[in-house]
Design a protein around this motif. Sequence first.
Motif, mmCIF file in Angstrom:
data_model
loop_
_atom_site.group_PDB
_atom_site.id
_atom_site.type_symbol
_atom_site.label_atom_id
_atom_site.label_comp_id
_atom_site.label_asym_id
_atom_site.label_seq_id
_atom_site.Cartn_x
_atom_site.Cartn_y
_atom_site.Cartn_z
ATOM 1 N N ASN A 266 1.186 -1.508 -0.011
ATOM 2 C CA ASN A 266 0.018 -0.181 -0.295
ATOM 3 C C ASN A 266 0.820 1.478 0.010
ATOM 4 O O ASN A 266 1.258 2.195 0.982
ATOM 5 C CB ASN A 266 -0.709 -0.212 0.901
ATOM 6 N N LYS A 267 1.055 1.143 -1.120
ATOM 7 C CA LYS A 267 2.230 2.674 -1.366
ATOM 8 C C LYS A 267 1.420 4.001 -1.845
ATOM 9 O O LYS A 267 0.886 3.306 -2.891
ATOM 10 C CB LYS A 267 3.479 1.867 -1.293
ATOM 11 N N ALA A 268 1.835 4.757 -1.794
ATOM 12 C CA ALA A 268 0.767 6.371 -2.625
ATOM 13 C C ALA A 268 1.942 6.180 -4.555
ATOM 14 O O ALA A 268 2.484 5.472 -4.445
ATOM 15 C CB ALA A 268 1.295 7.486 -2.311
ATOM 16 N N GLY A 269 0.872 6.643 -5.286
ATOM 17 C CA GLY A 269 1.528 6.359 -6.446
ATOM 18 C C GLY A 269 1.087 4.736 -7.004
ATOM 19 O O GLY A 269 1.611 4.107 -8.205
ATOM 20 N N THR A 270 0.560 3.849 -6.425
ATOM 21 C CA THR A 270 0.447 2.504 -7.370
ATOM 22 C C THR A 270 -0.625 2.472 -6.981
ATOM 23 O O THR A 270 -1.794 1.110 -7.641
ATOM 24 C CB THR A 270 0.763 1.662 -5.855
ATOM 25 N N GLU A 271 -1.598 3.345 -7.006
ATOM 26 C CA GLU A 271 -3.174 2.770 -7.461
ATOM 27 C C GLU A 271 -3.637 1.852 -8.726
ATOM 28 O O GLU A 271 -4.630 1.238 -8.694
ATOM 29 C CB GLU A 271 -4.401 4.346 -6.918
ATOM 30 N N SER A 272 -3.133 2.455 -10.026
ATOM 31 C CA SER A 272 -3.267 1.833 -10.866
ATOM 32 C C SER A 272 -3.025 0.558 -11.132
ATOM 33 O O SER A 272 -3.146 -0.708 -12.063
ATOM 34 C CB SER A 272 -2.632 2.343 -12.045
ATOM 35 N N MET A 273 -2.050 0.234 -9.946
ATOM 36 C CA MET A 273 -1.668 -1.667 -9.757
ATOM 37 C C MET A 273 -2.695 -2.374 -9.656
ATOM 38 O O MET A 273 -3.714 -1.384 -8.121
ATOM 39 C CB MET A 273 -0.311 -1.558 -9.139
ATOM 40 N N PRO A 274 -2.725 -3.496 -9.841
ATOM 41 C CA PRO A 274 -3.827 -4.982 -9.407
ATOM 42 C C PRO A 274 -3.701 -5.047 -8.139
ATOM 43 O O PRO A 274 -2.321 -4.750 -6.900
ATOM 44 C CB PRO A 274 -3.223 -6.135 -10.029
ATOM 45 N N THR A 275 -4.529 -5.869 -7.582
ATOM 46 C CA THR A 275 -4.187 -5.715 -5.743
ATOM 47 C C THR A 275 -3.246 -6.598 -5.989
ATOM 48 O O THR A 275 -1.760 -7.012 -4.776
ATOM 49 C CB THR A 275 -5.441 -6.228 -4.911
ATOM 50 N N ASP A 276 -3.259 -8.203 -5.912
ATOM 51 C CA ASP A 276 -2.556 -9.288 -6.773
ATOM 52 C C ASP A 276 -1.777 -9.342 -7.959
ATOM 53 O O ASP A 276 -2.885 -9.550 -8.906
ATOM 54 C CB ASP A 276 -3.620 -10.264 -5.462
ATOM 55 N N VAL A 277 -0.899 -10.092 -7.535
ATOM 56 C CA VAL A 277 -0.020 -11.045 -9.358
ATOM 57 C C VAL A 277 0.177 -12.296 -8.865
ATOM 58 O O VAL A 277 0.551 -12.134 -8.109
ATOM 59 C CB VAL A 277 0.455 -9.987 -9.755
ATOM 60 N N TYR A 278 -0.595 -13.214 -9.414
ATOM 61 C CA TYR A 278 -0.112 -14.600 -10.254
ATOM 62 C C TYR A 278 1.032 -14.430 -10.927
ATOM 63 O O TYR A 278 1.206 -14.182 -12.418
ATOM 64 C CB TYR A 278 -1.060 -15.334 -10.271
ATOM 65 N N VAL A 279 1.937 -15.271 -11.111
ATOM 66 C CA VAL A 279 3.128 -15.247 -11.881
ATOM 67 C C VAL A 279 3.553 -16.420 -12.180
ATOM 68 O O VAL A 279 4.214 -17.314 -11.099
ATOM 69 C CB VAL A 279 4.505 -14.036 -11.618
ATOM 70 N N HIS A 280 3.690 -17.288 -13.527
ATOM 71 C CA HIS A 280 3.908 -17.932 -13.646
ATOM 72 C C HIS A 280 5.769 -18.729 -13.996
ATOM 73 O O HIS A 280 5.869 -17.867 -14.926
ATOM 74 C CB HIS A 280 2.866 -19.044 -14.708
ATOM 75 N N PHE A 281 6.134 -19.702 -13.552
ATOM 76 C CA PHE A 281 7.609 -19.956 -14.583
ATOM 77 C C PHE A 281 7.466 -21.398 -14.515
ATOM 78 O O PHE A 281 6.890 -22.028 -14.011
ATOM 79 C CB PHE A 281 8.469 -19.352 -13.162
ATOM 80 N N GLN A 282 8.403 -21.678 -15.605
ATOM 81 C CA GLN A 282 8.943 -22.866 -15.822
ATOM 82 C C GLN A 282 10.678 -22.686 -15.956
ATOM 83 O O GLN A 282 11.433 -22.070 -17.082
ATOM 84 C CB GLN A 282 8.642 -23.328 -17.255
ATOM 85 N N ASN A 283 11.453 -22.671 -15.184
ATOM 86 C CA ASN A 283 12.851 -21.868 -15.094
ATOM 87 C C ASN A 283 12.684 -20.365 -15.123
ATOM 88 O O ASN A 283 13.614 -19.839 -13.958
ATOM 89 C CB ASN A 283 14.112 -22.589 -16.194
ATOM 90 N N GLU A 284 12.274 -20.245 -15.958
ATOM 91 C CA GLU A 284 11.931 -19.078 -15.831
ATOM 92 C C GLU A 284 10.331 -18.009 -15.709
ATOM 93 O O GLU A 284 9.485 -18.881 -16.094
ATOM 94 C CB GLU A 284 12.109 -18.607 -17.517
ATOM 95 N N LEU A 285 10.287 -16.978 -15.786
ATOM 96 C CA LEU A 285 9.559 -16.369 -15.363
ATOM 97 C C LEU A 285 8.560 -16.321 -16.861
ATOM 98 O O LEU A 285 9.333 -15.468 -18.005
ATOM 99 C CB LEU A 285 9.163 -14.542 -14.974
ATOM 100 N N LEU A 286 7.341 -16.231 -17.227
ATOM 101 C CA LEU A 286 6.208 -16.859 -18.566
ATOM 102 C C LEU A 286 5.734 -16.193 -18.192
ATOM 103 O O LEU A 286 5.137 -15.298 -19.614
ATOM 104 C CB LEU A 286 6.714 -18.379 -18.558
ATOM 105 N N LEU A 287 4.015 -15.840 -17.041
ATOM 106 C CA LEU A 287 3.493 -15.142 -17.757
ATOM 107 C C LEU A 287 3.083 -14.642 -16.192
ATOM 108 O O LEU A 287 3.045 -14.946 -14.942
ATOM 109 C CB LEU A 287 2.157 -16.276 -17.925
ATOM 110 N N ALA A 288 2.354 -13.508 -16.332
ATOM 111 C CA ALA A 288 2.250 -12.719 -15.076
ATOM 112 C C ALA A 288 0.099 -12.201 -15.385
ATOM 113 O O ALA A 288 0.103 -12.016 -16.265
ATOM 114 C CB ALA A 288 2.873 -11.051 -14.734
ATOM 115 N N HIS A 289 -0.067 -12.655 -14.660
ATOM 116 C CA HIS A 289 -1.750 -11.756 -14.535
ATOM 117 C C HIS A 289 -2.293 -11.403 -13.172
ATOM 118 O O HIS A 289 -2.094 -11.645 -11.577
ATOM 119 C CB HIS A 289 -2.737 -13.409 -14.981
ATOM 120 N N SER A 290 -2.792 -10.802 -13.230
ATOM 121 C CA SER A 290 -3.852 -10.025 -11.924
ATOM 122 C C SER A 290 -4.629 -11.194 -11.209
ATOM 123 O O SER A 290 -5.416 -12.343 -11.673
ATOM 124 C CB SER A 290 -5.063 -9.231 -12.594
ATOM 125 N N GLY A 291 -4.620 -11.394 -9.977
ATOM 126 C CA GLY A 291 -5.320 -12.680 -8.797
ATOM 127 C C GLY A 291 -4.432 -12.926 -8.254
ATOM 128 O O GLY A 291 -3.144 -12.860 -8.470
#
Length: 374
Positions: A266-291
């Motif tokens: 909860n920081k100022a200037g982050t209002e446009s950011m989603p509340t939670d993000v899930y990041v999938h990986f297979q060795n490397e980070l592959l996909l990020a989505h809200s949720g």
Amino acid sequence: MLINEQMIDDIALGATVLGTGGGGDPYSGALMAKVALKNAIKPVEVIALEEVQDTWMTVPSSMIGAPTVSIEKINSESQMLVAFEAMEVALGETAAATFPIEIGGFNSLIPILVAAQKGIPVVDCDAMGRAFPEAQMVTFYLDGLPSAPNTLADEKGNVVTLHPIDGVWSERFARPITEEMGGSAAMCDYPMLGKNLKQSALGGTLTRAMKIGQAIRLANAKGENAVDAILDIVGGQRLITGKIVDIERTTAGGFVTGGVIIEKLNKAGTESMPTDVYVHFQNELLLAHSGSSAGDLNQDSVLASTPDLISILDHETGQPITTEQLRYGQRIDLIAYPCDPKWRTAKGIEVAGPRYFGYDVEYKTIEELAGEIQ
């Protein structure tokens, strides 16, 4: 350009950013490269892609396997040299130069070990502009160049030489062999003449990694924001500033796979950011989505996806965090930025886009996604 220890540290740091969570442990890679530099036949030179002669035989040097394995199973100093010289035997000729197959913390430094022991230059290029988990995910495959022969070596001295028909079969054969070698192996594939390397490789990627590493180091020394310094170089955007609240990670089949949940700070200037993000990986980070779970993935929730680059950086220092180093409670910035245009072609998306990895979404550039969010 002659390599020194500060350059090794900067390359390791910047390449770990571009490695998108994969590419191996930069700390052990830097230590091995520094030892190799001290014992080198002659100073190790990094040359521009344009300096490579058309008739040179060039061979990449890399490691294959799950990054988590390298934390406990340290690679031997001579392991990469064994695979490299096995390639020279298979080709019936001596290699004139080596280069990284990908830009990742450990794999960007492996060619320095070989160059130091063989007295040959390292070419400032790679075949991804980042790190990808599978052997066919290289610009050489996109351009139809042959993968064979392949050589793999473990720390015990075992060597395997393969002659796959293409990069896909190289991956299918090399991955189970790597498993038998303990989950990590030295590998050489895609040997080629200099004229082919100049046509297909991505030039300047090692110096780009070094520039990013320098920017992080200098920003911290000056008390400036290192994440901003990185974004100034790579473009792209912050997806979320948050805390890691959960992580799922499995090492199997020669990969480390899973996902990480990031909760917004909860920081100022982050209002446009989603509340939670899930990041999938297979060795490397592959996909990020809200949720807050993998099941929240749908076309509208996607924030960034492969082949564009996604990196997790320490919020205070900008230090990149690899997938095997992710821990509960870390305060991080998740950033995403554009891949090389070659990966945005139809074949590039087919080879390394989200659907290849089983995600039921269409690839959209981060520029498109950012426009939709705004």
